[in-house]
Every structure is written in C-alpha cells, then in structure tokens.
Design an enzyme around this catalytic site. Structure first.
Site, PDB file in Angstrom:
ATOM      1  N   LYS A   1       0.834  -1.213   0.000  1.00 32.24           N
ATOM      2  CA  LYS A   1       0.000   0.000   0.000  1.00 32.24           C
ATOM      3  C   LYS A   1       0.868   1.263   0.000  1.00 32.24           C
ATOM      4  CE  LYS A   1      -3.047   0.566   3.480  1.00 32.24           C
ATOM      5  NZ  LYS A   1      -2.919   1.838   4.218  1.00 32.24           N
ATOM      6  N   SER A   2       1.865   1.290   0.874  1.00 29.91           N
ATOM      7  CA  SER A   2       2.719   2.485   0.955  1.00 29.91           C
ATOM      8  C   SER A   2       3.426   2.739  -0.369  1.00 29.91           C
ATOM      9  CB  SER A   2       3.787   2.296   2.039  1.00 29.91           C
ATOM     10  OG  SER A   2       3.202   2.268   3.307  1.00 29.91           O
TER      11      SER A   2
ATOM     12  N   GLY B   1      -4.928   7.970   5.519  1.00 28.57           N
ATOM     13  CA  GLY B   1      -4.046   8.981   6.112  1.00 28.57           C
ATOM     14  C   GLY B   1      -2.816   9.204   5.248  1.00 28.57           C
TER      15      GLY B   1
ATOM     16  N   ARG C   1      -8.189  12.494  12.382  1.00 36.88           N
ATOM     17  CA  ARG C   1      -6.758  12.215  12.551  1.00 36.88           C
ATOM     18  C   ARG C   1      -5.914  13.498  12.518  1.00 36.88           C
ATOM     19  NH1 ARG C   1      -5.246   6.995   9.195  1.00 36.88           N
ATOM     20  NH2 ARG C   1      -3.350   7.242  10.441  1.00 36.88           N
TER      21      ARG C   1
ATOM     22  N   GLN D   1       4.935   9.405   7.277  1.00 36.16           N
ATOM     23  CA  GLN D   1       4.030  10.285   6.531  1.00 36.16           C
ATOM     24  C   GLN D   1       4.472  11.744   6.675  1.00 36.16           C
ATOM     25  OE1 GLN D   1       0.094   9.308   7.887  1.00 36.16           O
ATOM     26  NE2 GLN D   1       0.115   7.304   6.886  1.00 36.16           N
TER      27      GLN D   1
ATOM     28  N   ASP E   1       2.367  -0.821  11.897  1.00 39.77           N
ATOM     29  CA  ASP E   1       1.031  -1.256  11.445  1.00 39.77           C
ATOM     30  C   ASP E   1       0.707  -2.697  11.843  1.00 39.77           C
ATOM     31  OD1 ASP E   1       0.571   1.199  10.352  1.00 39.77           O
ATOM     32  OD2 ASP E   1       1.118   0.617   8.311  1.00 39.77           O
TER      33      ASP E   1
ATOM     34  N   LYS F   1      -4.084   5.973  14.707  1.00 46.31           N
ATOM     35  CA  LYS F   1      -4.211   5.272  13.420  1.00 46.31           C
ATOM     36  C   LYS F   1      -5.675   5.288  12.977  1.00 46.31           C
ATOM     37  CE  LYS F   1       0.110   4.579  13.119  1.00 46.31           C
ATOM     38  NZ  LYS F   1       0.848   5.338  12.110  1.00 46.31           N
TER      39      LYS F   1
ATOM     40  N   ARG G   1      -5.805   2.207  18.204  1.00 44.55           N
ATOM     41  CA  ARG G   1      -5.555   0.759  18.148  1.00 44.55           C
ATOM     42  C   ARG G   1      -5.240   0.151  19.507  1.00 44.55           C
ATOM     43  NH1 ARG G   1      -2.682   0.316  12.169  1.00 44.55           N
ATOM     44  NH2 ARG G   1      -4.687   0.338  11.077  1.00 44.55           N
TER      45      ARG G   1
ATOM     46  N   ARG H   1      -7.129  -3.252   9.950  1.00 43.95           N
ATOM     47  CA  ARG H   1      -6.129  -4.155  10.542  1.00 43.95           C
ATOM     48  C   ARG H   1      -6.643  -4.797  11.840  1.00 43.95           C
ATOM     49  NH1 ARG H   1      -2.308  -3.518   6.849  1.00 43.95           N
ATOM     50  NH2 ARG H   1      -1.688  -1.409   6.239  1.00 43.95           N
TER      51      ARG H   1
HETATM   52  C1  S3P Z   1       2.706   4.966   6.332  1.00 42.88           C
HETATM   53  C2  S3P Z   1       3.304   5.376   7.486  1.00 42.88           C
HETATM   54  C3  S3P Z   1       2.850   4.973   8.831  1.00 42.88           C
HETATM   55  C4  S3P Z   1       1.875   3.809   8.761  1.00 42.88           C
HETATM   56  C5  S3P Z   1       0.863   3.992   7.681  1.00 42.88           C
HETATM   57  C6  S3P Z   1       1.542   4.074   6.324  1.00 42.88           C
HETATM   58  C7  S3P Z   1       3.251   5.413   5.033  1.00 42.88           C
HETATM   59  O1  S3P Z   1       2.190   6.049   9.455  1.00 42.88           O
HETATM   60  O2  S3P Z   1       1.229   3.648  10.006  1.00 42.88           O
HETATM   61  O3  S3P Z   1      -0.067   2.925   7.655  1.00 42.88           O
HETATM   62  O4  S3P Z   1       2.902   4.842   3.993  1.00 42.88           O
HETATM   63  O5  S3P Z   1       4.043   6.363   5.048  1.00 42.88           O
HETATM   64  P1  S3P Z   1       2.986   7.228  10.233  1.00 42.88           P
HETATM   65  O6  S3P Z   1       3.770   7.942   9.251  1.00 42.88           O
HETATM   66  O7  S3P Z   1       1.904   8.053  10.838  1.00 42.88           O
HETATM   67  O8  S3P Z   1       3.821   6.554  11.239  1.00 42.88           O
END
Ligand code: S3P
Length: 432
Positions: free
Chosen positions: A21-22, A94, A122, A169, A315, A342, A346, A387
């Site tokens: 996904k990322s 997010g 968020r 992020q 995650d 999140k 969680r 999740r």
């Molecule tokens: C992600 C970063 C993480 C993760 C999220 C995906 C990303 O969040 O929890 O599901 O793709 O950069 P944070 O940056 O808030 O830690």
C-alpha cells in the site's frame, strides 16, 4: 458488514498477498508529477489506493488500467497539475492525505482534501507545522483535523526539520514539498521510519542524501517517468504469517513480499517470540528488497518488545497482539502511543477485542501488557479499522468458539481479497 470466523483445524497453502500500500501510493504520486509516462506493475487496487488514483484524475492526470493490473500514468511534470473542481475525498487513507498535502503545497494548485469519519479525526498539525515553516499556505480546522485547505504560495523555502514523532508520513510530506522548495530540505527522524518515499524518489531519478537519522534533498530536481514493480505487502502478509504460526500443523508460503528493513520489525518480533519463519530467494523489485516467506506452526513465548522496534512494525501491532494472546507468558508493548492515532485508537480497540475473546490485557497510555491464554471466542468491535478486523479474524484459528468481527467493510482499504485468501488457506470466514 460483520464476519463470523471459525477454525477448521487447517491453515496452509500458497498465499498471494496484494501489492504494498505504501509503495503503491508513492508510485502513483511521483508518476503523476514526473515527466513522461510511467508503468506500474503489481499495484494494489484497494480503496485507499483507488482514492489516490481518483485524486490525480481530478487534477487532470491520465491513469489507464491495462491488462494484468498494469497501470500507466502520464506524468504532467512539475507545475502540470490542474486545480480540482471539487474537494478531494481520500476516504480512509491517512497516507494519501498527508503525502498529497506535502506534494500539493509546493505546486501552484488550490485544493481541499478531506476523507471519511475516521480520517476527519486524525491529527494533521504534524504536517501543517513544518509546511508552514516552508512558506506553504496550508490550513486545517481549529482542532487540527481535515479538511486540509491548500492555497497558492510563493516558492517554498527548504527547512531543516527535527520531527517530534517518528512518522514516515510527516517525513514524506516534507520531502515531497522539498522537491519544489528553494535550497535544501533536511528531516531528522527520532527513530527510523519506512523509507519508501526516498527509494521511490531514487527510482524516478531524484537524488537525496541519507546520513544516519537525517535525510536531505535539494529542491528543483527532476522526476523522470519510469517502470515500477510494486512488491507484495508485508503488512498484509503479516496476518497469514501469524495465522500459520498460531495454528498447529500449519504451513503457509507467501511469494514476493517486501522485506525492507524499515518495515520488517514484525518478523524480528515474531522470531524473538519463537516463530519459525524462513526467508528465501531474496531479490529486488524496483528499489525494494523482496523475498519468499515460509511459515510453520511454532509455540510462542511472551516478550518485552523493544521500543526501537515500534516504528519498524507500527502497522502490525494488531496482529502481533493476537500472537501475544496465543503465547506463553506476558508480552509488553511500550513506546507505542502513536497507535492511538491510526485508523482507530488501536490500543483501545485491541484491548477491547482481546478482553471480548477471553484474553487478559492491561491497557497503558503508550501500549499494553497481554497475558497469553485460552482464546474463548466472542464478539469483537473492529471500530471500522481494517487491521483490527483482519487480526481478530486470525484469532479464530485458536478459538474454542467462533469469533464475530463487527464492521469489516474497511478491509477493502488495504486487502480487498482477504476473505478469499483466508478461506483458501482453510479459515471458515463468512459474512453475517
Ligand atoms: C505509512 C506510514 C505509517 C503507517 C501507515 C503508512 C506510510 O504512518 O502507520 O499505515 O505509507 O508512510 P505514520 O507515518 O503516521 O507513522
């Protein structure tokens, strides 16, 4: 949509996990603003990623789905995005909202970004603050949550920013804005976070420097359209890795999973608990390390999870908590207050769910202490968090009675084929 999940005593086979996904979000974002056409193979077509695709279509980018899931993106180049006519709705994502805010802050585009009920709760101040320091015109409501409004600004100025929270992020939003800023932008991380943005920038030919906990880039560089292979998502694989670990006699194999060390804390934690995980056929997909993973049943023991591992497995705590519930002894999670921000809180959701299925757990501000025991079964509220929902489906593998998992629709945000994959492996999951 609720699921009723019952163990069949069998959990085995080859599992195909979907694309990361990322990496999928980042591939689309950089392809959209690169020069030339990019081809993305193995992309995750889940609700979160579809939201990112829709956002760029709203801004005039052509994205075409070809056979075999190949996506072509006709990059519009720096300054080529059009202002969207309506608000951009990023659903539950997010990552999409925070990264897009950073990317758009440096472009001459006015936009309003929003999302579903969960996303509109968020925290966004964490990205707004550094972007304002760069000279961006970004605002959020008084309580610091979406919608996020982005207005045209003068050319951004590079900053040196020390992140107060370990967040990929936030880091990514700053680096994406930094590509359009005057001078150098550097981000210092308190702990290592996933580095997919940096890898993806390198794939598109944009240089950056990495020194310890600091990542720097110079503004004004060029992104060149390219070909990208998205690896399988370790965060999705983690449900099957734990499923196989806790189910007697099981063996599951998963091909082509991303094992980037900034993401693979879950493997370290499970191995410390006694899991039998074989990692073979190591190779690269694009700029990301991938491997094939084989997991067999193993008895687990409770451990104290080192806070240094938290950001590397951020995650995976919902499914790690299920492993801990099936382990002998106590598992301590600390330094994990970020879990409260999140898709759901969680810590709260896991504590409630574990208690509902008969597991003793102590809630702490920054984590929890889980006492391994007998999973009895029961009714679990997932709070609409994908999740949490998938983690409690796997808990049924060790449960005396079925587990009803409520509010499972959002599984489609990251793993649309979860139900079929879990059924194929032997879990009896049905919609009720
Ligand atoms: C992600 C970063 C993480 C993760 C999220 C995906 C990303 O969040 O929890 O599901 O793709 O950069 P944070 O940056 O808030 O830690």
């Amino acid at each position: 949509m609720d699921f009723i999940v019952t163990a069949t005593g069998k959990f085995e086979g080859d599992v195909n996990v979907p694309g990361d996904k990322s990496v999928s979000h980042r591939a689309i974002m950089l392809a959209a603003v690169a020069s030339g056409t990019s081809r993305i193979a193995g992309l995750l077509y889940s609700e979160d990623v579809l939201a990112t695709m829709r956002a760029f279509r709203q801004m005039g980018v052509e994205l075409d789905e070809l056979t075999d899931g190949l996506l072509t993106v006709k990059g519009v180049g720096s300054g080529g995005l059009k202002a969207p006519r309506t608000d951009i709705d990023l659903g539950n994502s997010g990552t999409a909202l925070r990264l897009l805010t950073g990317l758009l802050a440096g472009q001459n585009v006015e936009a309003t970004l929003t999302g579903d009920e969960s996303l509109r709760k968020r925290p966004m101040q964490r990205i707004v603050e550094p972007l304002l320091q760069m000279g961006a015109q970004v605002t959020v409501g008084r309580s610091g949550v979406p919608p996020v409004h982005i207005r045209k600004s003068r050319r951004l100025q590079g900053i040196h920013y020390r992140m107060p929270v370990a967040s990929a992020q936030v880091k990514s939003a700053i680096l994406l804005a930094g590509m359009y800023a005057h001078g150098e932008t550097c981000v210092d991380e308190p702990l290592v976070t996933r580095d997919h943005t940096e890898h993806m920038m390198a794939t598109f030919g944009y240089p950056y420097r990495h020194e310890g906990f600091r990542i720097c880039l110079a503004g004004g560089g060029r992104l060149q359209g390219t070909t990208i292979d998205v690896p399988g998502d370790l965060s999705s694989a983690a449900f099957f890795i734990v499923g196989a670990t806790i189910c007697r006699g099981s063996r599951v194999s998963i091909q082509g999973v991303g094992i980037n060390p900034t993401r693979s804390g879950v493997l370290t934690i499970l191995e410390q608990m006694g899991a039998r995980i074989e990692i073979g056929n190591r190779r690269h997909a694009g700029n990301e390390p991938v491997a094939d993973i084989v997991v067999r049943y193993a008895p687990l023991k409770g451990i104290e999870i080192s806070p240094e591992l938290v950001s590397l497995a951020i995650d995976e705590f919902p499914i790690i908590a299920i492993a801990a519930a099936c382990a002998d002894g106590h598992t301590v999670v600390r330094g994990a207050e970020e879990l409260r921000h999140k898709e759901s809180d969680r810590i709260f959701a896991m504590v409630g769910g574990l208690e509902a299925i008969g597991i003793e757990v102590e809630e702490r501000d920054d984590g929890m202490v889980i006492s391994g025991g007998l999973v009895k079964g029961g009714r679990v509220n997932s709070y609409g968090d994908h999740r949490i929902a998938m983690a409690f489906c796997m808990a049924a593998l060790r449960s005396a009675q079925p587990i009803v998992v409520q509010d499972c629709d959002n599984i489609a945000t990251s793993f649309p084929d979860f139900l079929a994959c879990a059924q194929n492996a032997g879990l009896d999951v049905r919609q009720v």
